[in-house]
Structures are given as C-alpha cells and as structure tokens.
Write a protein that holds these residues in place. Structure first.
Motif, PDB file in Angstrom:
ATOM      1  N   THR A 109       0.825  -1.212   0.000  1.00  0.00           N
ATOM      2  CA  THR A 109       0.000   0.000   0.000  1.00  0.00           C
ATOM      3  C   THR A 109       0.854   1.254   0.000  1.00  0.00           C
ATOM      4  O   THR A 109       0.594   2.198  -0.756  1.00  0.00           O
ATOM      5  CB  THR A 109      -0.922   0.005   1.232  1.00  0.00           C
ATOM      6  OG1 THR A 109      -1.704  -1.188   1.233  1.00  0.00           O
ATOM      7  CG2 THR A 109      -1.829   1.205   1.235  1.00  0.00           C
ATOM      8  N   ASN A 110       1.877   1.281   0.827  1.00  0.00           N
ATOM      9  CA  ASN A 110       2.698   2.483   0.946  1.00  0.00           C
ATOM     10  C   ASN A 110       3.640   2.691  -0.236  1.00  0.00           C
ATOM     11  O   ASN A 110       4.193   3.770  -0.396  1.00  0.00           O
ATOM     12  CB  ASN A 110       3.486   2.471   2.253  1.00  0.00           C
ATOM     13  CG  ASN A 110       2.574   2.668   3.440  1.00  0.00           C
ATOM     14  OD1 ASN A 110       1.593   3.402   3.369  1.00  0.00           O
ATOM     15  ND2 ASN A 110       2.874   2.014   4.533  1.00  0.00           N
ATOM     16  N   LEU A 111       3.818   1.661  -1.057  1.00  0.00           N
ATOM     17  CA  LEU A 111       4.649   1.824  -2.249  1.00  0.00           C
ATOM     18  C   LEU A 111       3.864   2.304  -3.464  1.00  0.00           C
ATOM     19  O   LEU A 111       4.444   2.544  -4.513  1.00  0.00           O
ATOM     20  CB  LEU A 111       5.362   0.511  -2.580  1.00  0.00           C
ATOM     21  CG  LEU A 111       6.578   0.208  -1.723  1.00  0.00           C
ATOM     22  CD1 LEU A 111       7.146  -1.152  -2.071  1.00  0.00           C
ATOM     23  CD2 LEU A 111       7.639   1.272  -1.889  1.00  0.00           C
ATOM     24  N   GLY A 116       3.370   4.888  -8.868  1.00  0.00           N
ATOM     25  CA  GLY A 116       2.805   6.011  -9.626  1.00  0.00           C
ATOM     26  C   GLY A 116       3.880   6.858 -10.285  1.00  0.00           C
ATOM     27  O   GLY A 116       3.734   7.282 -11.428  1.00  0.00           O
ATOM     28  N   ILE A 117       4.962   7.117  -9.563  1.00  0.00           N
ATOM     29  CA  ILE A 117       6.065   7.912 -10.112  1.00  0.00           C
ATOM     30  C   ILE A 117       6.714   7.181 -11.279  1.00  0.00           C
ATOM     31  O   ILE A 117       7.011   7.775 -12.323  1.00  0.00           O
ATOM     32  CB  ILE A 117       7.102   8.237  -9.018  1.00  0.00           C
ATOM     33  CG1 ILE A 117       6.504   9.235  -8.025  1.00  0.00           C
ATOM     34  CG2 ILE A 117       8.385   8.779  -9.617  1.00  0.00           C
ATOM     35  CD1 ILE A 117       7.310   9.416  -6.758  1.00  0.00           C
ATOM     36  N   ILE A 118       6.918   5.889 -11.130  1.00  0.00           N
ATOM     37  CA  ILE A 118       7.535   5.102 -12.201  1.00  0.00           C
ATOM     38  C   ILE A 118       6.630   5.070 -13.432  1.00  0.00           C
ATOM     39  O   ILE A 118       7.089   5.275 -14.566  1.00  0.00           O
ATOM     40  CB  ILE A 118       7.858   3.675 -11.703  1.00  0.00           C
ATOM     41  CG1 ILE A 118       8.972   3.742 -10.649  1.00  0.00           C
ATOM     42  CG2 ILE A 118       8.249   2.766 -12.864  1.00  0.00           C
ATOM     43  CD1 ILE A 118       9.187   2.455  -9.886  1.00  0.00           C
ATOM     44  N   PHE A 123       4.981   7.355 -18.954  1.00  0.00           N
ATOM     45  CA  PHE A 123       3.992   8.073 -19.764  1.00  0.00           C
ATOM     46  C   PHE A 123       4.478   9.460 -20.174  1.00  0.00           C
ATOM     47  O   PHE A 123       4.256   9.887 -21.292  1.00  0.00           O
ATOM     48  CB  PHE A 123       2.658   8.207 -19.015  1.00  0.00           C
ATOM     49  CG  PHE A 123       1.805   6.994 -19.114  1.00  0.00           C
ATOM     50  CD1 PHE A 123       1.081   6.736 -20.268  1.00  0.00           C
ATOM     51  CD2 PHE A 123       1.725   6.101 -18.066  1.00  0.00           C
ATOM     52  CE1 PHE A 123       0.287   5.613 -20.374  1.00  0.00           C
ATOM     53  CE2 PHE A 123       0.940   4.979 -18.150  1.00  0.00           C
ATOM     54  CZ  PHE A 123       0.216   4.717 -19.310  1.00  0.00           C
ATOM     55  N   PHE A 124       5.131  10.173 -19.237  1.00  0.00           N
ATOM     56  CA  PHE A 124       5.492  11.564 -19.500  1.00  0.00           C
ATOM     57  C   PHE A 124       6.985  11.761 -19.751  1.00  0.00           C
ATOM     58  O   PHE A 124       7.379  12.776 -20.310  1.00  0.00           O
ATOM     59  CB  PHE A 124       5.044  12.458 -18.341  1.00  0.00           C
ATOM     60  CG  PHE A 124       3.571  12.353 -18.072  1.00  0.00           C
ATOM     61  CD1 PHE A 124       2.646  12.759 -19.020  1.00  0.00           C
ATOM     62  CD2 PHE A 124       3.111  11.837 -16.877  1.00  0.00           C
ATOM     63  CE1 PHE A 124       1.295  12.658 -18.782  1.00  0.00           C
ATOM     64  CE2 PHE A 124       1.760  11.731 -16.625  1.00  0.00           C
ATOM     65  CZ  PHE A 124       0.840  12.140 -17.574  1.00  0.00           C
ATOM     66  N   GLY A 133      18.007  13.966  -3.960  1.00  0.00           N
ATOM     67  CA  GLY A 133      17.423  13.486  -2.699  1.00  0.00           C
ATOM     68  C   GLY A 133      16.332  12.465  -2.931  1.00  0.00           C
ATOM     69  O   GLY A 133      16.199  11.497  -2.180  1.00  0.00           O
ATOM     70  N   PHE A 134      15.535  12.669  -3.978  1.00  0.00           N
ATOM     71  CA  PHE A 134      14.503  11.696  -4.330  1.00  0.00           C
ATOM     72  C   PHE A 134      15.135  10.349  -4.650  1.00  0.00           C
ATOM     73  O   PHE A 134      14.694   9.310  -4.170  1.00  0.00           O
ATOM     74  CB  PHE A 134      13.683  12.191  -5.527  1.00  0.00           C
ATOM     75  CG  PHE A 134      12.808  11.119  -6.114  1.00  0.00           C
ATOM     76  CD1 PHE A 134      11.598  10.808  -5.530  1.00  0.00           C
ATOM     77  CD2 PHE A 134      13.217  10.408  -7.234  1.00  0.00           C
ATOM     78  CE1 PHE A 134      10.795   9.804  -6.066  1.00  0.00           C
ATOM     79  CE2 PHE A 134      12.428   9.408  -7.771  1.00  0.00           C
ATOM     80  CZ  PHE A 134      11.216   9.112  -7.187  1.00  0.00           C
ATOM     81  N   TRP A 135      16.178  10.385  -5.478  1.00  0.00           N
ATOM     82  CA  TRP A 135      16.820   9.124  -5.874  1.00  0.00           C
ATOM     83  C   TRP A 135      17.503   8.457  -4.687  1.00  0.00           C
ATOM     84  O   TRP A 135      17.471   7.224  -4.562  1.00  0.00           O
ATOM     85  CB  TRP A 135      17.808   9.368  -7.017  1.00  0.00           C
ATOM     86  CG  TRP A 135      17.101   9.756  -8.277  1.00  0.00           C
ATOM     87  CD1 TRP A 135      17.144  10.973  -8.891  1.00  0.00           C
ATOM     88  CD2 TRP A 135      16.214   8.947  -9.054  1.00  0.00           C
ATOM     89  NE1 TRP A 135      16.335  10.968 -10.005  1.00  0.00           N
ATOM     90  CE2 TRP A 135      15.749   9.731 -10.134  1.00  0.00           C
ATOM     91  CE3 TRP A 135      15.751   7.641  -8.941  1.00  0.00           C
ATOM     92  CZ2 TRP A 135      14.861   9.254 -11.086  1.00  0.00           C
ATOM     93  CZ3 TRP A 135      14.862   7.165  -9.894  1.00  0.00           C
ATOM     94  CH2 TRP A 135      14.430   7.964 -10.948  1.00  0.00           C
ATOM     95  N   ALA A 136      18.102   9.242  -3.787  1.00  0.00           N
ATOM     96  CA  ALA A 136      18.711   8.657  -2.586  1.00  0.00           C
ATOM     97  C   ALA A 136      17.644   7.994  -1.722  1.00  0.00           C
ATOM     98  O   ALA A 136      17.833   6.878  -1.226  1.00  0.00           O
ATOM     99  CB  ALA A 136      19.448   9.740  -1.796  1.00  0.00           C
TER     100      ALA A 136
END
Length: 162
Positions: A109-111, A116-118, A123-124, A133-136
């Motif tokens: 659930t928490n993933l 969604g980001i992947i 798509f975009f 920081g996001f990637w870390a």
C-alpha cells in the motif's frame, strides 16, 4: 534524510509519514480482525465509520452546499466507483490479510506512490523534477525492501539454532 534534501516540503513530508504510520497501524489492526470476522463485515464497519466521520466533518465545517450535489451522471459514476473500485477492492484487500502479513500489505500500500512515479515517468518521460534526494530516498526504500527477506531468513536461522 528526507528533510535534508527536500526542506521546502516539510508539511507534506510530515503528512506523508503520518499517513504511512496510520496506514501501517490500520493494516495491523485489520490483520488481527480478519482472523475472527469476515472481510465484508470488517469493510462494512470501516467504510460506514468513514462515511459517518466525513459527514460529521462536513456538517461542522459547513461543507454541505449546492456545489457538492452530484448530477445524475455523477451519481452513476459514484455508485460504480464506490462499489467496484472502493468496496470490492477494499474487501479483497482485507481478505488478503488472511494470507499475507500486515507488513507486506502495508508495504504494498505504501509503495503505491513509487509505482505512480515510475508509471508517470513512462507516460510523460520527465526526470527533471526528480532531485538527487529523491533518488537517494528511493534507493534507501528499495534496498530496505530487498533486504527484508534476507533479514527474515537470518532471524529464522538464529531461532532454529536456539
């Protein structure tokens, strides 16, 4: 680590972490309930409670007005989304807790935001908004997920030795 890289999103990070904590506690609570009750009964009580508290919130915040009255087409969509996409999916999710641990259900659930980001990337195709920081953080989360089965096996081996 999150606050070090993304300090401008403090309220959102706190809300997200609080949401993850509550969702995890909710999954643990449901995994205990599903052992004694049927999943549809649990879902009925929980969704009824959500309806009650949201109605109470709207009443006290004066959220009931003409703008929330749905059209006939909207009612059809709401019934479809409410039954198939919410109630049925929710009952199945609660029922799954008979087979999967609360940890795994909470993890899945928490993933969902990560999925969604992947999917959004495919798509975009826009990676410009993804900071280092996001990637870390993504590496930390994914490595933790990958290491969980390994640690579980190590713990089981230690218990068997005793």
């Amino acid at each position: 680590m999150i606050f070090k890289f993304e300090t401008q999103y403090t309220k959102g990070i706190i809300a997200g972490l609080s949401s993850a904590l509550l969702a995890s506690l909710f999954a643990i609570f449901n995994s205990k309930l599903v052992k004694n009750l049927n999943a549809p009964v649990i879902a009925f009580y929980e969704l009824s409670g959500a309806f009650f508290w949201i109605t109470l919130f709207l009443f006290f915040t004066h959220g009931f007005n003409k703008s929330i009255v749905p059209s006939h087409v909207d009612i059809v969509y709401l019934v479809l989304l409410g039954t198939v996409c919410t109630s049925v999916a929710y009952v199945i999710g609660v029922y799954v807790m008979r087979e999967l641990s609360a940890f795994r259900v909470a993890l899945i659930t928490n993933l969902e935001p990560v999925y969604g980001i992947i999917i959004a990337f495919f798509f975009f195709g826009d990676l410009n908004k993804m900071t280092p920081g996001f990637w870390a953080g993504a590496v930390v989360i994914l490595s933790t997920i990958m290491l969980y089965p390994v640690t579980q096996k190590q713990i089981a081996k230690r218990r068997n030795r005793q």
